[in-house]
Design an enzyme around this catalytic site. Structure first.
Site, mmCIF file in Angstrom:
data_model
loop_
_atom_site.group_PDB
_atom_site.id
_atom_site.type_symbol
_atom_site.label_atom_id
_atom_site.label_comp_id
_atom_site.label_asym_id
_atom_site.label_seq_id
_atom_site.Cartn_x
_atom_site.Cartn_y
_atom_site.Cartn_z
ATOM 1 N N ARG A 135 -1.728 -15.508 -34.641
ATOM 2 C CA ARG A 135 -0.912 -15.034 -33.512
ATOM 3 C C ARG A 135 -0.826 -16.153 -32.459
ATOM 4 O O ARG A 135 -1.801 -16.409 -31.760
ATOM 5 C CB ARG A 135 -1.562 -13.780 -32.918
ATOM 6 C CG ARG A 135 -0.644 -12.988 -32.021
ATOM 7 C CD ARG A 135 -1.433 -11.988 -31.214
ATOM 8 N NE ARG A 135 -2.135 -12.658 -30.126
ATOM 9 C CZ ARG A 135 -3.300 -12.265 -29.618
ATOM 10 N NH1 ARG A 135 -3.926 -11.234 -30.096
ATOM 11 N NH2 ARG A 135 -3.854 -12.934 -28.617
ATOM 12 N N HIS A 145 -1.240 -11.246 -27.009
ATOM 13 C CA HIS A 145 -1.094 -10.008 -27.800
ATOM 14 C C HIS A 145 0.221 -9.295 -27.455
ATOM 15 O O HIS A 145 1.000 -8.923 -28.329
ATOM 16 C CB HIS A 145 -2.297 -9.093 -27.539
ATOM 17 C CG HIS A 145 -2.124 -7.720 -28.080
ATOM 18 N ND1 HIS A 145 -2.164 -7.449 -29.429
ATOM 19 C CD2 HIS A 145 -1.884 -6.550 -27.458
ATOM 20 C CE1 HIS A 145 -1.965 -6.155 -29.610
ATOM 21 N NE2 HIS A 145 -1.782 -5.596 -28.441
ATOM 22 N N TYR A 185 -9.732 -15.344 -23.660
ATOM 23 C CA TYR A 185 -10.707 -15.113 -24.742
ATOM 24 C C TYR A 185 -10.580 -16.070 -25.931
ATOM 25 O O TYR A 185 -11.354 -15.979 -26.866
ATOM 26 C CB TYR A 185 -10.642 -13.657 -25.233
ATOM 27 C CG TYR A 185 -9.256 -13.178 -25.641
ATOM 28 C CD1 TYR A 185 -8.751 -13.460 -26.903
ATOM 29 C CD2 TYR A 185 -8.471 -12.448 -24.759
ATOM 30 C CE1 TYR A 185 -7.494 -13.027 -27.283
ATOM 31 C CE2 TYR A 185 -7.199 -12.012 -25.121
ATOM 32 C CZ TYR A 185 -6.723 -12.305 -26.375
ATOM 33 O OH TYR A 185 -5.477 -11.880 -26.748
HETATM 34 C C1 LIG Z 1 -4.851 4.600 -31.858
HETATM 35 C C2 LIG Z 1 -4.782 3.408 -30.937
HETATM 36 N N1 LIG Z 1 -5.912 2.899 -30.413
HETATM 37 C C3 LIG Z 1 -5.844 1.823 -29.594
HETATM 38 C C4 LIG Z 1 -4.631 1.260 -29.271
HETATM 39 C C5 LIG Z 1 -4.578 0.061 -28.335
HETATM 40 N N2 LIG Z 1 -4.191 -1.131 -29.096
HETATM 41 C C6 LIG Z 1 -2.941 -1.613 -29.069
HETATM 42 S S1 LIG Z 1 -2.755 -2.968 -30.038
HETATM 43 C C7 LIG Z 1 -4.383 -2.945 -30.484
HETATM 44 C C8 LIG Z 1 -4.945 -4.011 -31.407
HETATM 45 C C9 LIG Z 1 -4.263 -4.038 -32.742
HETATM 46 O O1 LIG Z 1 -4.611 -5.196 -33.444
HETATM 47 P P1 LIG Z 1 -4.114 -5.463 -34.897
HETATM 48 O O2 LIG Z 1 -4.119 -4.209 -35.695
HETATM 49 O O3 LIG Z 1 -4.907 -6.604 -35.437
HETATM 50 O O4 LIG Z 1 -2.586 -5.880 -34.714
HETATM 51 P P2 LIG Z 1 -1.959 -7.098 -33.906
HETATM 52 O O5 LIG Z 1 -1.535 -6.516 -32.572
HETATM 53 O O6 LIG Z 1 -2.984 -8.162 -33.777
HETATM 54 O O7 LIG Z 1 -0.772 -7.558 -34.674
HETATM 55 C C10 LIG Z 1 -5.037 -1.869 -29.899
HETATM 56 C C11 LIG Z 1 -6.479 -1.579 -30.079
HETATM 57 C C12 LIG Z 1 -3.474 1.835 -29.835
HETATM 58 N N3 LIG Z 1 -2.248 1.320 -29.616
HETATM 59 N N4 LIG Z 1 -3.567 2.892 -30.662
#
Ligand SMILES: Cc1ncc(C[n+]2csc(CCOP(=O)(O)OP(=O)(O)O)c2C)c(N)n1
Length: 355
Positions: free
Chosen positions: A255, A259, A268
């Protein structure tokens, strides 16, 4: 002690970070496909940069950039058949675009207008999923319907590395094996789940090996190499269409952006790490390959940049001209009959909007 099971996970790469071929391209990949993939990757990168700029100037809501993950989205979009169903997560702008979702519809959604999810040209695909991992259950359900109806269609679902820690992912994976569903699960392993590192997410050496628990194929590919994922997608889709069951694909990427626009990744992760990520990135890699093969030159690049800028500018103008929905729409679409406690809120919103 008897051993009852041994496993290994394959890891595939065709085009190296410097744009040189590591092994011969598969028969399914030709020059026309690579040129198309490159153009789409540049278009999506241009759209993505514009979307971030719109957010910074208050014209879009929080936005998740797909910078550095263009090869994944484009490979999935070019490999799928029109009558398959795509179940996206929020970083899938490239696949959505290739499936027929317009750039204007995408901007409308990220601008906070749910009408952007009412896709004119691909009504069978699911809208974006922001809750982590719930989309895997939806995709398994859709794949079950295809299986029960005897339709030769596949359900393709994506998620990030973080999503593989959730029960929804593991339950869908397990079910897909038990029922041998026509399901392709692609993990976009971009190394971070907001500020949580991949290593903290799972103790496993790969995320693809989670497939072993469901006894389905699990493969890892270089997600910065369009060809690797395209090839793995065709194999997985062929399995799904011919009734041979599901596949889990881990696409390893990085990435390059924050985010979302609400995040500041400098808090971080180190600049050194980010720099290493840029050395692997997919757009330059494919361009370098096309250069080596004398399929691409600076004049074509200039023309492409002009074309995509114009296309994105037109989409942005169309987006900015959309008349906003009345604020009461959020009540209208959620409830057939408005619950009594919300009636006062509804009346107040209507009153304030009218005055
Ligand atoms: C059920 C839920 N818990 C927490 C969140 C908050 N949240 C948004 S993105 C994220 C991290 C996701 O990371 P990843 O699955 O690795 O996908 P990336 O964004 O890195 O592509 C979190 C914890 C959410 N959207 N939904």
């Amino acid at each position: 002690m008897n051993r009852t099971y041994n496993f290994s996970i394959s890891s595939t790469q065709f085009i190296a970070p410097d744009g040189n071929l590591i092994k011969p391209l598969p028969a399914t990949v030709n020059e026309a496909l690579l040129l198309k993939a490159y153009r789409q990757m540049v278009l999506i990168r241009t759209y993505d940069q514009k979307a971030v700029a719109l957010q910074r100037t208050g014209k879009l809501g929080t936005y998740p950039s797909a910078l550095g993950q263009e090869a994944i989205g484009v490979a999935i979009g070019l490999a799928m058949r029109a009558d398959d169903v795509f179940v996206p997560y929020y970083r899938d702008h490239a696949t959505q675009y290739l499936r027929g979702v317009s750039l204007t519809e995408m901007l409308q959604y990220w601008g906070g207008d749910e009408r952007g999810s009412h896709y004119k040209n691909c009504p069978q695909d699911m809208p974006l999923c922001v809750p982590i991992a719930t989309q895997f259950c939806h995709a398994a359900g859709i794949a079950s319907a295809f299986k029960i109806r005897g339709e030769k269609r596949a359900s393709v679902v994506t998620g990030g590395d973080g999503s593989t820690s959730k029960g929804d992912f593991l339950e869908s994976l397990n079910l897909s094996g038990v029922w041998q569903l026509p399901l392709v699960m692609v993990i976009n392993n971009n190394q971070w789940a907001i500020s949580t590192r991949r290593e903290v997410q799972s103790h496993g050496e790969t995320l693809a090996q989670k497939a072993i628990s469901a006894d389905i194929p699990g493969v890892q590919v270089d997600g910065n190499d369009f060809v690797s994922l395209y090839d793995a997608m065709l194999t997985a889709l062929e399995r799904a269409h011919s009734g041979k069951g599901p596949t889990l694909i881990e696409a390893v990427s990085y990435r390059l952006s924050d985010h979302t626009t609400a995040d500041d990744a400098t808090r971080y992760r180190s600049n050194d790490e980010l720099k290493k990520g840029w050395d692997l990135e997919p757009v330059k890699r494919l361009r370098d390959y096309l250069h080596h093969e004398k399929l691409w030159g600076s004049e074509q690049e200039r023309q492409l940049q002009t074309d995509v800028k114009q296309q994105v500018d037109e989409a942005v103008s169309a987006y900015l001209e959309i008349e906003p929905e009345a604020p009461t729409a959020m009540f209208d679409h959620l409830f057939e009959t408005l619950p009594a406690p919300l009636q006062a809120q509804y009346d107040e919103v209507r009153r304030t909007h009218q005055s």
